[in-house]
Motif scaffolding. Structure first.
Motif, short mmCIF file in Angstrom:
data_model
loop_
_atom_site.label_atom_id
_atom_site.label_comp_id
_atom_site.label_asym_id
_atom_site.label_seq_id
_atom_site.Cartn_x
_atom_site.Cartn_y
_atom_site.Cartn_z
N VAL A 1 -29.44 6.88 -10.13
CA VAL A 1 -30.06 8.20 -9.98
C VAL A 1 -29.87 8.56 -8.50
O VAL A 1 -30.65 8.16 -7.64
CB VAL A 1 -31.53 8.17 -10.42
N SER A 2 -28.77 9.30 -8.24
CA SER A 2 -28.23 9.34 -6.87
C SER A 2 -28.95 10.27 -5.91
O SER A 2 -28.87 10.08 -4.70
CB SER A 2 -26.74 9.73 -6.94
N GLY A 3 -29.66 11.28 -6.45
CA GLY A 3 -30.33 12.19 -5.53
C GLY A 3 -31.30 13.13 -6.22
O GLY A 3 -31.24 13.32 -7.44
N GLY B 1 -24.66 19.60 2.36
CA GLY B 1 -25.46 18.98 1.30
C GLY B 1 -26.04 17.66 1.75
O GLY B 1 -26.43 17.49 2.91
N ASN B 2 -26.08 16.69 0.84
CA ASN B 2 -26.74 15.42 1.13
C ASN B 2 -26.06 14.64 2.25
O ASN B 2 -26.74 13.93 3.00
CB ASN B 2 -26.80 14.58 -0.14
N HIS B 3 -24.74 14.76 2.39
CA HIS B 3 -24.07 14.04 3.48
C HIS B 3 -24.46 14.63 4.84
O HIS B 3 -24.71 13.89 5.79
CB HIS B 3 -22.55 14.07 3.29
N PRO C 1 -22.67 8.41 -10.89
CA PRO C 1 -22.17 9.77 -10.65
C PRO C 1 -20.90 9.70 -9.81
O PRO C 1 -20.83 8.93 -8.85
CB PRO C 1 -23.31 10.45 -9.88
N LEU C 2 -19.92 10.54 -10.15
CA LEU C 2 -18.59 10.42 -9.51
C LEU C 2 -18.12 11.77 -8.99
O LEU C 2 -17.95 12.72 -9.75
CB LEU C 2 -17.59 9.89 -10.55
N SER C 3 -17.88 11.81 -7.67
CA SER C 3 -17.25 12.99 -7.08
C SER C 3 -16.09 12.52 -6.22
O SER C 3 -15.01 12.23 -6.72
CB SER C 3 -18.28 13.78 -6.28
#
Ligand code: PLP
Length: 323
Positions: free
Chosen positions: A304-306, A79-81, A177-179
């Motif tokens: 707004v993280s992505g 994903g984004n990472h 946002p939290l993961s």
């Protein structure tokens, strides 16, 4: 003592300057009217990979010594990472290998290949891909860049907090946002050090909220991963979590959980009212306000993280067919 301090975040900001985008903070007139408070959007969708993860990956890579960098970087994220590591490696002229399972969809594989990374397809699960990362670290001396549970990664994400306080010194609340908690933990370190009275709210999907479960239990716990519109928020925090659990447990004031239709409403609002294409994970702050699950008491910022969402899925949601 916490594993990350303001000084680490300040050093990260100096290190990554010029390598990442200083993103805009824009006022949302619709959300300000809705909540009777000034509400701003921190648009990490404007990073060159479409998400904030470039900050942490770039800081972690720039923190390595010359010999380690040249051996090359490796990660298992698709994903984004994964995009962030591939992009940062290309910018710095370093080799990067992204391990992924045979089940990863072709469009995700191609997005990372297009950034110049070497792709290694192994096994049929994320765990198989992670085991390959560990093999490459042991056998070839590659350097693993973890997606969140790492001091340099969390410090890089925390640079968002410094930028927000520069632009909005009267800040009252931040919605994050939290993961795995690299984003929320890093930002919270910076903001609580400089403006301790600021409220930090973490937001996850109700389906498989790993950090929330860990905070409730008082230790990392295994969770069942489920499909969600906020796919970038999926996954566990690691049962051996070393950095982000401690940060989130002591610095986050409140965690809000969202249903899938609430997340869809956030994506739809971003497209229709803010003219922003936002992925599920990036829309949870907007969604939490629209769902009236947070009460704002002063100038507030939504991370707004992505924006990396499948265009077909995005269209279906914005057209209002789903949820
Ligand atoms: C990774 C990610 C998050 C969550 O970040 P953590 O550091 O894992 O909490 C949120 N939004 C987007 C778009 C992401 O890619």
């Amino acid at each position: 003592m916490l594993p990350l301090m303001l000084a680490d975040v300040e050093q990260a900001a100096a290190r990554i300057e010029g390598h990442v985008t200083r993103t805009p903070l824009v006022c949302s007139s619709s959300l300000s009217a809705f909540s009777n408070q000034p509400v701003y959007l921190k648009l990490e969708t404007r990073q060159p990979i479409g998400a904030f993860k470039l900050r942490g990956a770039m800081n972690a890579i720039l923190s390595l010594d010359e010999a380690a960098r040249k051996r090359g970087l490796v990660t298992a994220s698709t994903g984004n990472h994964g995009r962030a590591v591939a992009y940062a490696a290309r910018e710095l002229g370093l080799p990067a290998t992204i391990c992924m399972s045979a089940l990863v969809p072709a469009n995700k594989v191609e997005a990372i290949r297009a950034l110049g990374a070497e792709i290694r397809i192994v096994g049929s699960s994320q765990d198989d891909a992670q085991e390959e990362v560990e093999r490459l670290v042991a056998s070839r001396g590659l350097v693993a860049i973890p997606p969140f549970d790492n001091i340099n990664v969390a410090a890089g994400q925390g640079t968002i907090g410094l930028e927000i306080l520069e632009d909005l010194p009267e800040l009252s609340t931040v919605l994050i946002p939290l993961s795995g908690g690299g984003l929320a933990g890093g930002i919270a370190v910076a903001i609580k050090a400089l403006m301790p009275q600021t409220r930090i709210i973490g937001i996850s999907m109700a389906r498989g909220a790993a950090m929330h479960a860990a905070v409730v239990a008082g230790r990392p716990v295994a969770i069942r991963e489920e499909e969600t519109l906020a796919d970038s928020l999926g996954g566990g925090i690691g049962l051996q979590n070393r950095v982000t659990f401690a940060l989130c447990r002591s610095l986050i004031d409140e965690i809000v959980l969202l249903a899938e239709d609430e997340i869809a409403a956030g994506i739809r609002h971003a497209a229709r009212e803010e003219s922003e294409t936002v992925e599920g994970a990036g829309a949870v702050g907007i969604a939490a306000i629209l769902a009236k699950k947070v009460s704002l008491t002063g100038p507030s910022v939504i991370i707004v993280s992505g924006g990396n969402i499948d265009p077909e899925i995005h269209k279906t949601i914005v057209d209002g067919v789903v949820a």
